[in-house]
Enzyme design. Structure first.
Site, PDB file in Angstrom:
ATOM      1  N   HIS A 156       0.821  -1.204   0.000  1.00 44.02           N
ATOM      2  CA  HIS A 156       0.000   0.000   0.000  1.00 44.02           C
ATOM      3  C   HIS A 156       0.860   1.260   0.000  1.00 44.02           C
ATOM      4  O   HIS A 156       2.014   1.251   0.432  1.00 44.02           O
ATOM      5  CB  HIS A 156      -0.930  -0.008   1.202  1.00 44.02           C
TER       6      HIS A 156
ATOM      7  N   GLU B  42       0.779   4.001   1.753  1.00 38.79           N
ATOM      8  CA  GLU B  42       1.213   4.522   3.052  1.00 38.79           C
ATOM      9  C   GLU B  42       2.489   3.827   3.516  1.00 38.79           C
ATOM     10  O   GLU B  42       3.445   4.474   3.959  1.00 38.79           O
ATOM     11  CB  GLU B  42       0.119   4.305   4.108  1.00 38.79           C
TER      12      GLU B  42
ATOM     13  N   CYS C  65      -6.294   1.355   5.153  1.00 39.02           N
ATOM     14  CA  CYS C  65      -6.881   0.103   5.634  1.00 39.02           C
ATOM     15  C   CYS C  65      -6.442  -0.109   7.084  1.00 39.02           C
ATOM     16  O   CYS C  65      -5.605   0.636   7.606  1.00 39.02           O
ATOM     17  CB  CYS C  65      -6.418  -1.066   4.755  1.00 39.02           C
TER      18      CYS C  65
ATOM     19  N   CYS D 192      -2.555  -0.681   7.474  1.00 40.23           N
ATOM     20  CA  CYS D 192      -1.785   0.553   7.320  1.00 40.23           C
ATOM     21  C   CYS D 192      -2.016   1.492   8.497  1.00 40.23           C
ATOM     22  O   CYS D 192      -1.087   2.153   8.957  1.00 40.23           O
ATOM     23  CB  CYS D 192      -2.145   1.250   6.004  1.00 40.23           C
TER      24      CYS D 192
END
Length: 178
Positions: free
Chosen positions: A135, A137, A161, A164
């Site tokens: 992801h 992040e 999510c 993260c």
């Protein structure tokens, strides 16, 4: 439609509305002063060129928050994910960009050999993108150039999510979402 799909559709709708508002604010703002429009080299009557003797600074420029969020949106454009492009920009307390990231496969993994599908026809989760994609992040945190991420700001184009979010909390970041 199950509750998960309903939540995804709702989130996508909200994100779409926010993205539209963002686009309207920055790209279709009628108040924004542009360089004079010319037609065959002649300046149009309704626009005057900036005064070269005016010592004052320009008034309509991006705020730092808008600037860093725009960088997050720009980095999202690097994602090869056919369904969702997410970007993140990690910034120090002094306004220095420490790292940027977008959702994609780990460094060194082929974009052509791993699947980009959201669902598998056979039901095998290894035939989907989810076990492989990193992801935005996490990529921004891992791509940090030199400084600790602790106490810094993270600008993200979508709500993180749960995995993260745990990482963001663990490294004590301040989170900014469009």
């Amino acid at each position: 439609m199950n509750s998960r799909e309903l939540a995804l559709v709702s989130t996508a709708t909200v994100f779409g509305a926010l993205a539209s508002a963002f686009a309207l604010r920055f790209f279709l703002n009628p108040k924004k002063k542009h360089f004079p429009k010319t037609l065959n080299g002649v300046v149009s009557a309704n626009c005057s060129p900036p005064n070269p003797f005016d010592p004052s600074k320009r008034k309509e420029y991006l705020s730092w928050d808008d600037y860093f969020m725009a960088i997050a949106f720009l980095s999202a454009e690097r994602s090869k994910d056919p369904n969702r492009q997410v970007g993140a920009c990690l910034v120090s307390q002094n306004g220095i960009i420490l790292g940027i990231g977008y959702n994609g496969f780990p460094r060194g993994c082929s974009d052509d050999k791993l699947p980009w599908a959201k669902k598998s026809k056979s039901g095998d989760p290894l035939e989907t993108k989810y076990p492989y994609v990193c992801h935005a992040e996490v990529n921004a945190i891992l791509n940090t150039n030199h400084a600790s991420a602790a106490g810094q700001r993270l600008y993200v184009t979508m709500f993180p999510c749960n995995e993260c979010a745990k990482i963001i909390i663990q490294v004590c970041l301040k989170l900014y979402i469009l």
